[in-house]
Design an enzyme around this catalytic site. Structure first.
Site, mmCIF file in Angstrom:
data_model
loop_
_atom_site.group_PDB
_atom_site.id
_atom_site.type_symbol
_atom_site.label_atom_id
_atom_site.label_comp_id
_atom_site.label_asym_id
_atom_site.label_seq_id
_atom_site.Cartn_x
_atom_site.Cartn_y
_atom_site.Cartn_z
ATOM 1 N N LYS A 94 0.842 -1.135 -0.074
ATOM 2 C CA LYS A 94 -0.033 0.202 -0.021
ATOM 3 C C LYS A 94 0.967 1.118 0.040
ATOM 4 C CE LYS A 94 -3.873 1.756 0.458
ATOM 5 N NZ LYS A 94 -3.820 2.592 -1.025
ATOM 6 N N GLN A 115 7.111 4.072 3.621
ATOM 7 C CA GLN A 115 5.609 3.555 3.745
ATOM 8 C C GLN A 115 5.543 2.369 4.714
ATOM 9 O OE1 GLN A 115 3.620 5.751 1.606
ATOM 10 N NE2 GLN A 115 1.859 4.953 3.031
ATOM 11 N N LYS A 118 5.438 3.559 8.322
ATOM 12 C CA LYS A 118 4.354 4.022 8.581
ATOM 13 C C LYS A 118 2.958 3.367 8.619
ATOM 14 C CE LYS A 118 3.959 7.749 5.716
ATOM 15 N NZ LYS A 118 3.861 8.689 4.767
ATOM 16 N N LYS A 130 5.521 1.932 -3.046
ATOM 17 C CA LYS A 130 5.357 3.427 -3.539
ATOM 18 C C LYS A 130 5.609 3.208 -4.988
ATOM 19 C CE LYS A 130 4.544 7.634 -2.167
ATOM 20 N NZ LYS A 130 3.846 8.346 -1.112
ATOM 21 N N GLY A 169 -2.725 8.211 -4.336
ATOM 22 C CA GLY A 169 -2.487 9.409 -5.059
ATOM 23 C C GLY A 169 -0.899 9.622 -4.137
ATOM 24 N N ASP A 170 -0.271 10.877 -4.622
ATOM 25 C CA ASP A 170 0.918 11.548 -3.862
ATOM 26 C C ASP A 170 0.948 12.804 -4.787
ATOM 27 O OD1 ASP A 170 2.971 10.970 -1.802
ATOM 28 O OD2 ASP A 170 4.103 11.529 -3.549
ATOM 29 N N THR A 213 -4.865 13.352 5.096
ATOM 30 C CA THR A 213 -3.319 13.429 5.529
ATOM 31 C C THR A 213 -3.274 14.920 6.090
ATOM 32 O OG1 THR A 213 -2.824 12.390 3.638
ATOM 33 C CG2 THR A 213 -1.002 13.511 4.764
ATOM 34 N N ASN A 244 -2.473 18.821 -1.748
ATOM 35 C CA ASN A 244 -3.443 18.127 -1.278
ATOM 36 C C ASN A 244 -3.083 18.470 0.437
ATOM 37 O OD1 ASN A 244 -3.857 15.116 0.334
ATOM 38 N ND2 ASN A 244 -5.779 15.744 -0.825
ATOM 39 N N SER A 383 -7.054 5.627 3.730
ATOM 40 C CA SER A 383 -6.935 4.345 2.702
ATOM 41 C C SER A 383 -7.193 3.234 3.157
ATOM 42 C CB SER A 383 -5.477 4.653 1.988
ATOM 43 O OG SER A 383 -5.612 5.887 1.170
HETATM 44 P P1 NDP Z 1 0.445 17.938 -4.133
HETATM 45 O O1 NDP Z 1 1.052 17.501 -5.696
HETATM 46 O O2 NDP Z 1 -1.107 17.887 -4.298
HETATM 47 O O3 NDP Z 1 1.213 18.958 -3.865
HETATM 48 C C1 NDP Z 1 2.521 19.254 -3.627
HETATM 49 C C2 NDP Z 1 2.949 20.724 -3.334
HETATM 50 O O4 NDP Z 1 4.218 20.706 -3.135
HETATM 51 C C3 NDP Z 1 2.543 21.402 -4.457
HETATM 52 O O5 NDP Z 1 2.470 22.857 -3.711
HETATM 53 C C4 NDP Z 1 3.998 21.664 -5.134
HETATM 54 O O6 NDP Z 1 4.217 23.073 -5.999
HETATM 55 C C5 NDP Z 1 5.067 21.696 -3.804
HETATM 56 N N1 NDP Z 1 6.367 20.755 -4.445
HETATM 57 C C6 NDP Z 1 6.059 19.712 -4.861
HETATM 58 N N2 NDP Z 1 7.403 19.562 -5.262
HETATM 59 C C7 NDP Z 1 8.129 20.590 -4.926
HETATM 60 C C8 NDP Z 1 9.593 21.002 -4.967
HETATM 61 N N3 NDP Z 1 10.716 20.155 -5.521
HETATM 62 N N4 NDP Z 1 9.996 22.376 -4.618
HETATM 63 C C9 NDP Z 1 8.918 23.109 -4.258
HETATM 64 N N5 NDP Z 1 7.780 22.932 -4.057
HETATM 65 C C10 NDP Z 1 7.404 21.585 -4.355
HETATM 66 O O7 NDP Z 1 1.127 16.883 -3.390
HETATM 67 P P2 NDP Z 1 0.708 16.219 -1.974
HETATM 68 O O8 NDP Z 1 0.200 17.378 -1.068
HETATM 69 O O9 NDP Z 1 -0.171 14.957 -2.224
HETATM 70 O O10 NDP Z 1 2.138 15.786 -1.293
HETATM 71 C C11 NDP Z 1 2.953 16.671 -0.595
HETATM 72 C C12 NDP Z 1 3.754 15.682 0.376
HETATM 73 O O11 NDP Z 1 3.041 15.263 1.140
HETATM 74 C C13 NDP Z 1 4.517 14.895 -0.302
HETATM 75 O O12 NDP Z 1 6.087 14.600 0.308
HETATM 76 C C14 NDP Z 1 3.893 13.530 -0.052
HETATM 77 O O13 NDP Z 1 4.667 12.315 -0.526
HETATM 78 C C15 NDP Z 1 3.339 13.653 1.048
HETATM 79 N N6 NDP Z 1 2.258 12.998 1.420
HETATM 80 C C16 NDP Z 1 0.806 12.945 0.861
HETATM 81 C C17 NDP Z 1 -0.042 12.331 1.112
HETATM 82 C C18 NDP Z 1 -1.302 12.266 0.289
HETATM 83 O O14 NDP Z 1 -2.481 11.722 0.953
HETATM 84 N N7 NDP Z 1 -1.463 13.125 -0.575
HETATM 85 C C19 NDP Z 1 0.158 11.265 2.395
HETATM 86 C C20 NDP Z 1 1.249 11.208 3.020
HETATM 87 C C21 NDP Z 1 2.204 11.856 2.517
HETATM 88 P P3 NDP Z 1 4.126 23.129 -7.412
HETATM 89 O O15 NDP Z 1 2.840 22.828 -7.777
HETATM 90 O O16 NDP Z 1 4.815 24.300 -7.699
HETATM 91 O O17 NDP Z 1 5.092 21.849 -7.907
#
Ligand code: NDP
Length: 450
Positions: A94, A115, A118, A130, A169-170, A213, A244, A383
């Site tokens: 997962k 993961q 976690k 992943k 998603g991620d 999250t 997200n 999830s």
């Molecule tokens: P999204 O794609 O929804 O959002 C990512 C955000 O981070 C955007 O604002 C993006 O900006 C910014 N970002 C991504 N890469 C970079 C970078 N290299 N430098 C600067 N800004 C960056 O992703 P999520 O919110 O889903 O995920 C965010 C984090 O949370 C990740 O580490 C993910 O692994 C973790 N996570 C997510 C979960 C989930 O349920 N979605 C669960 C647990 C952990 P821009 O649009 O400009 O790229």
């Protein structure tokens, strides 16, 4: 750490680096866990003889494949995709799928490894995995994203299943992408199965999955504050990201009457000196989730919110930092600035957003540091609840799911305290790593040599 612990850790890490050359993110994630668990490992002969640490740092399998797709102009493109099935010791694999140009095998191995731990901490029966692709969805049309997702699923469907591996998603993969992939899975397999989570509520998605999250991160933060006799109300929080995790961390923080000072994307950050208002946050949600716009547009609409181009939000005065964007976004300079400006709690929404040097600085400065594998586990926990609802052919109300989420976050917090409290202080990194490692390790011991 004892001298023998240091020596054993160094020998172990040398071997790991040799076996996995040029995979810095993976080395970093393993070193953090190994540092926490080496003392326990050395004290338990049976664990060492069974090579639990060595086995848990080798993925069960890594599938790598080409994804060919066609742009709207008829040009052909090829991307590289992977699924890292790290461990199914505790349940079906997962973990999310990430679409981002920086995706590499090293990044997915670090995420898959994290993961496993976690998912173990949530207490739900889930293994760790992943996946993703070095595809950049930014600027692509809906049709281009659809063709990419369909092409990716044409290969991936062979390797997943509701009792085998259940992606989610991620970064770069939200409900649009999950829906495209789910549609293609059904077309290929000719059956409905809860094989992805984060689905739309009309076709098997769970209430509160989208928010889980971020909400979970704030629930965890509340527990951390309660442990030191404080509360969230009125606290100044710096959040990074505007995807997200960031959006729903900000939403829950506002509901809890905290002040959200910042949000960001890869162009820069916005600063609201008195905290974002609910109206401003609604604008940002629509901007990011519907219009797929850039964070700088917030200050065009609300001039009192200042946009700082090309900068990260870690230089503002704040009490809590919630990094919710990506790995290693807090380096030692950012950590020093945060400490100087009065941060007392770092609660990670992203996975491994703090690099090793910054984590050390937080430890030395007595900043309470909650690692993502505990504080952002709310997403995978819901999830897990989506998988249960799909198996039972039922759906639970928002209140029921949110109630379970809060219960799971509380349970994880108390496991971190049980395993990480020493001399009256909680080391959340050690607590999370040791609690999770022991559970997965016990399963491996019970299975014999597998
Ligand atoms: P999204 O794609 O929804 O959002 C990512 C955000 O981070 C955007 O604002 C993006 O900006 C910014 N970002 C991504 N890469 C970079 C970078 N290299 N430098 C600067 N800004 C960056 O992703 P999520 O919110 O889903 O995920 C965010 C984090 O949370 C990740 O580490 C993910 O692994 C973790 N996570 C997510 C979960 C989930 O349920 N979605 C669960 C647990 C952990 P821009 O649009 O400009 O790229």
């Amino acid at each position: 750490m004892s001298e023998s612990g240091k020596k054993a850790l160094e020998e172990f890490m040398q071997g790991l680096r040799k076996r996995n050359p040029h995979q810095d993110e993976f080395h970093q994630a393993v070193e953090e866990v190994a540092t926490s668990v080496i003392g326990f490992y050395l004290d338990h002969d049976q664990w060492r003889k069974a090579q639990i640490l060595e086995r848990l740092t080798e993925a069960d399998r890594i599938i790598s494949f080409r994804v060919s797709w066609e742009t709207d102009d008829g040009d052909i493109r090829a991307a590289r995709a992977w699924r890292v099935q790290f461990s199914n010791a505790l349940g079906p694999y997962k973990g999310g799928l990430r679409f981002h140009p920086d995706v590499s095998e090293s990044v997915l191995k670090f995420l898959g490894f994290e993961q496993v731990f976690k998912n173990s901490l949530t207490g739900l029966p889930m293994g760790g995995a992943k996946g993703g692709a070095n595809f950049n969805p930014k600027g692509k049309s809906d049709r281009e994203v659809m063709r990419f997702c369909q092409s990716l699923m044409t290969e991936l469907h062979r390797h997943i299943g509701e009792n085998v591996d259940v992606p989610a998603g991620d970064i770069g993969v939200g409900s649009r992408e999950i829906s495209f992939m789910f549609g293609q899975y059904m077309r290929l397999e000719n059956r409905w199965a809860g094989v992805l989570t984060g689905k739309g509520s009309a076709f098997g998605g769970s209430a509160v999955r989208k928010e889980a999250t971020g909400y979970g991160c704030v629930y965890f933060c509340e527990q951390v504050l309660e442990e030191i006799g404080e509360g969230l109300e009125g606290k100044a929080i710096a959040i990074s990201g505007s995807g997200n995790v960031a959006l729903y961390s900000a939403e829950k923080a506002l509901q809890k009457k905290a002040k959200v000072l910042t949000m960001s994307d890869s162009d820069g950050f916005i600063f609201a000196k008195d905290g974002l208002t609910p109206e401003q946050l609604e604008f940002i949600k629509d901007l990011k989730e519907v219009r797929r716009g850039r964070i700088r547009e917030v200050s065009d609409k609300f001039p009192e919110v200042v946009f700082h181009k090309g900068e990260k939000p870690w230089r503002v005065d704040c009490e809590i930092a919630m990094p919710c964007a990506t790995q290693n976004e807090i380096d030692s300079d950012s950590a020093e600035a945060l400490i100087k400006n009065g941060v007392s709690v770092v609660c990670e929404g992203a996975n491994m957003p703090t690099n090793a040097k910054a984590a050390e600085l937080f430890r030395e400065a007595d900043v309470v540091h909650a690692p993502g594998k505990a504080s952002n586990a709310g997403g995978v926990a819901v999830s897990g609840l989506e998988m249960s609802q799909n198996s039972m052919r039922t759906s639970w109300s928002r209140e029921q799911v949110d109630g379970r989420l809060q219960e799971i976050m509380r349970h994880m917090h108390s496991r971190c305290v049980d395993y990480g409290k020493k001399d009256g202080k909680v080391n959340y990194i050690d607590g999370a790593n040791i609690a999770a490692f022991q559970k997965v390790g016990e399963a491996l011991l019970a299975y014999g040599v597998v």
